[in-house]
Design a protein around this motif. Structure first.
Motif, PDB file in Angstrom:
ATOM      1  N   ASP A   1     -26.181-120.526  60.271  1.00 20.67           N
ATOM      2  CA  ASP A   1     -25.197-119.622  60.862  1.00 20.67           C
ATOM      3  C   ASP A   1     -25.648-118.174  60.673  1.00 20.67           C
TER       4      ASP A   1
ATOM      5  N   TYR B   1     -26.799-117.215  75.229  1.00 23.67           N
ATOM      6  CA  TYR B   1     -25.801-118.229  75.558  1.00 23.67           C
ATOM      7  C   TYR B   1     -26.362-119.113  76.664  1.00 23.67           C
TER       8      TYR B   1
ATOM      9  N   ASP C   1     -15.071-112.713  80.557  1.00 22.87           N
ATOM     10  CA  ASP C   1     -14.576-114.064  80.315  1.00 22.87           C
ATOM     11  C   ASP C   1     -14.163-114.767  81.603  1.00 22.87           C
TER      12      ASP C   1
ATOM     13  N   PHE D   1     -18.468-118.137  81.794  1.00 16.29           N
ATOM     14  CA  PHE D   1     -17.418-118.286  80.783  1.00 16.29           C
ATOM     15  C   PHE D   1     -16.020-118.506  81.348  1.00 16.29           C
TER      16      PHE D   1
ATOM     17  N   ARG E   1     -14.400-121.189  79.351  1.00 19.08           N
ATOM     18  CA  ARG E   1     -15.016-121.338  78.026  1.00 19.08           C
ATOM     19  C   ARG E   1     -14.795-120.072  77.205  1.00 19.08           C
ATOM     20  N   GLY E   2     -13.575-119.842  76.786  1.00 18.96           N
ATOM     21  CA  GLY E   2     -13.241-118.643  76.017  1.00 18.96           C
ATOM     22  C   GLY E   2     -13.963-118.569  74.687  1.00 18.96           C
ATOM     23  N   GLU E   3     -14.110-119.718  74.029  1.00 18.99           N
ATOM     24  CA  GLU E   3     -14.797-119.746  72.740  1.00 18.99           C
ATOM     25  C   GLU E   3     -16.276-119.391  72.899  1.00 18.99           C
ATOM     26  N   ALA E   4     -16.883-119.861  73.989  1.00 17.47           N
ATOM     27  CA  ALA E   4     -18.294-119.543  74.253  1.00 17.47           C
ATOM     28  C   ALA E   4     -18.460-118.052  74.550  1.00 17.47           C
TER      29      ALA E   4
ATOM     30  N   ASP F   1     -16.590-115.617  73.283  1.00 19.47           N
ATOM     31  CA  ASP F   1     -16.490-114.925  71.992  1.00 19.47           C
ATOM     32  C   ASP F   1     -17.785-115.042  71.206  1.00 19.47           C
ATOM     33  N   ARG F   2     -18.382-116.229  71.198  1.00 19.15           N
ATOM     34  CA  ARG F   2     -19.631-116.441  70.471  1.00 19.15           C
ATOM     35  C   ARG F   2     -20.769-115.610  71.079  1.00 19.15           C
TER      36      ARG F   2
ATOM     37  N   ASP G   1     -20.195-111.870  70.361  1.00 20.58           N
ATOM     38  CA  ASP G   1     -20.528-111.582  68.962  1.00 20.58           C
ATOM     39  C   ASP G   1     -22.033-111.541  68.752  1.00 20.58           C
TER      40      ASP G   1
END
Length: 183
Positions: free
Chosen positions: A18, A33, A154, A159, A162-165, A167-168, A171
């Motif tokens: 991580d 991504y 988003d 995306f 895919r909201g989590e993707a 954010d990742r 970041d």
């Protein structure tokens, strides 16, 4: 034939450590991504369309019409090039800067010209169409104040559901900015 623009390397492997910058060579341009399902589906549809055009060109060639065959071959090559370009669209990062690859244009901003990379709430285009919806966008703030279109939203083809993707990925791009930006 390997297609490096389709892989996300070790950034999203379950076994990867991580860390924000998991790549071995930071000089290579990387998309942090995976391409989204809408983008891949559109490229697959274009490639399917190109196969039909090539099949029509083969039928025309067997009929003996060489100019028609050449037109079909040229059109199929243009459609294939558009599908491959569509897969390259997105945000790319390296030690040298951040790059926003569009379908027609590409904008590169070196890290020493970047004041900040941040996620903001703003109206964003839905799948690139003129219709806007309220959403999140990852923006680059330049030192000179020049406007740069959002790197990621988003609601784009990568995306949309895919909201989590998102954010990742945001970041990760922000981590690249924090690593190489000079304050």
């Amino acid at each position: 034939m390997p297609l490096p623009f389709l892989t996300a390397d070790r950034a999203f492997d379950a076994s990867a450590e991580d860390i924000a910058l998991p790549f071995d060579d930071h000089d290579d341009w990387r998309r942090p991504y995976r391409p989204g399902p809408w983008r891949v589906a559109a490229a697959a549809f274009l490639l399917l369309f190109a196969s039909f055009i090539l099949f029509a060109g083969m039928i025309i060639a067997f009929a003996g019409a060489v100019p028609g065959t050449a037109v079909c071959l040229g059109l199929a090559l243009v459609v294939i090039a558009c599908a491959l370009r569509l897969l390259r669209v997105g945000a790319w990062v390296s030690r040298h800067g951040v790059r926003r690859v569009g379908f027609i244009t590409t904008t590169t901003v070196p890290w020493d010209q970047v004041a900040a990379v941040r996620t903001v709430q703003q109206p964003v285009k839905w799948l690139g169409f003129p219709r806007t919806v309220q959403g999140q966008a990852l923006i680059v703030v330049r030192r000179g104040g020049e406007a740069v279109p959002p790197l990621l939203t988003d609601s784009n083809a990568d995306f949309l559901t895919r909201g989590e993707a998102f954010d990742r990925a945001a970041d990760t791009v922000e981590a690249w900015g924090d690593e190489y930006r000079r304050d």
